[in-house]
Write a protein that holds these residues in place. Structure first.
Motif, mmCIF file in Angstrom:
data_model
loop_
_atom_site.group_PDB
_atom_site.id
_atom_site.type_symbol
_atom_site.label_atom_id
_atom_site.label_comp_id
_atom_site.label_asym_id
_atom_site.label_seq_id
_atom_site.Cartn_x
_atom_site.Cartn_y
_atom_site.Cartn_z
ATOM 1 N N THR A 121 51.579 10.204 -25.542
ATOM 2 C CA THR A 121 52.853 10.206 -24.824
ATOM 3 C C THR A 121 53.718 9.053 -25.301
ATOM 4 O O THR A 121 53.261 8.152 -26.008
ATOM 5 N N CYS A 123 49.646 4.862 -19.696
ATOM 6 C CA CYS A 123 50.010 6.204 -20.149
ATOM 7 C C CYS A 123 48.853 6.823 -20.907
ATOM 8 O O CYS A 123 47.914 6.126 -21.323
ATOM 9 N N LYS A 124 48.956 8.116 -21.091
ATOM 10 C CA LYS A 124 47.933 8.841 -21.842
ATOM 11 C C LYS A 124 48.256 8.784 -23.325
ATOM 12 O O LYS A 124 49.421 8.728 -23.727
ATOM 13 N N SER A 125 47.234 8.839 -24.130
ATOM 14 C CA SER A 125 47.408 8.835 -25.565
ATOM 15 C C SER A 125 48.279 10.016 -25.989
ATOM 16 O O SER A 125 48.124 11.138 -25.485
ATOM 17 N N LEU A 130 45.610 5.014 -22.486
ATOM 18 C CA LEU A 130 44.251 5.530 -22.246
ATOM 19 C C LEU A 130 43.852 6.556 -23.292
ATOM 20 O O LEU A 130 44.703 7.241 -23.868
#
Lengths: 111, 116
Positions: B17, B13-15, B116
């Motif tokens: 979230t 996942c993206k930072s 990430l």
């Protein structure tokens, strides 16, 4: 916090018995000794547990000293698939009682 | 034997979230479930104890507002990592103990979170 101490690592020849020691000198009277193992990147797998008496199942034997301050897990005929980190845990084992993991012993079975 | 299932097994996942991890007991009812976190080459660290129908109990140093735990039924507990950051990247493992008298914890296969 973990109440057990184990050697960091051990080697064992394939086909020989692997004897993994664990010290739990502060174990309480109502606490069981549990052994789990974790193969790389998987969840821990239950092996065996005991309170006072020695125990044996299809995977291993557990020898608990009379004063209960230490125990030994015995894998009678180690195979390459037994290479894993082995954790010794003491816990009352009743609902709600936590399992705290120590550092465990990394066992390598050598062909 | 008792089986505990975790989903997803891997998540990226993206930072910033949030990510939800599910833990299910497939063939038994679990009044208590436990959530662990494991960093590379380290042991399992207990994060919290989840009791069906009541609030989770968190270990010292674990932020309850960041790691939301819900145990709404006897077969399902969820861990939500809120506003995930790269340092939350870890292997999350749940375990369950069955109803009265069961002494053994059964563990799930774990969920690897990469932020990430």
């Amino acid at each position: 916090d973990a109440k057990t101490t184990q050697p960091t690592s051990m080697d064992c020849a394939e086909g020989r018995a692997a004897n993994l020691p664990c010290n739990h000198s502060t174990i309480s009277g109502n606490e069981y000794v549990y052994w789990y193992r974790q193969i790389h990147s998987q969840g821990p797998q239950y092996i065996i547990h005991g309170l006072k008496n020695n125990e044996t199942n299809e995977m291993a034997s557990l020898i608990i000293t009379e004063d209960r301050k230490s125990s030994t897990l015995i894998l009678p005929h180690a195979t390459l698939r037994d290479t894993a980190v082995y954790y010794c845990i003491v816990s009352p084992g009743l609902n709600g009682n936590q399992f705290y993991f120590g550092t465990g012993t990394s066992l390598t079975v050598i062909p | 034997g008792a089986v505990v299932s975790q989903h997803p097994s891997r998540v990226i996942c993206k930072s910033g979230t949030s990510v939800k991890i599910e833990c299910r007991s497939l063939d038994f009812q679990a009044t208590t479930m436990f959530w662990y976190r494991q960093f590379p080459k380290q042991s399992l660290m207990l994060m919290a104890t989840s009791n069906e129908g009541s609030k989770a109990t968190y270990e010292q140093g674990v932020e309850k507002d960041k790691f939301l735990i819900n145990h709404a039924s006897l077969t399902l507990s969820t861990l939500t990592v809120t506003s995930a950051h790269p340092e939350d990247s870890s292997f999350y493992i749940c375990s369950a103990r069955g109803t009265a008298g069961a002494n053994v914890l059964t563990f799930g296969a774990g969920s690897r979170l990469t932020v990430l």
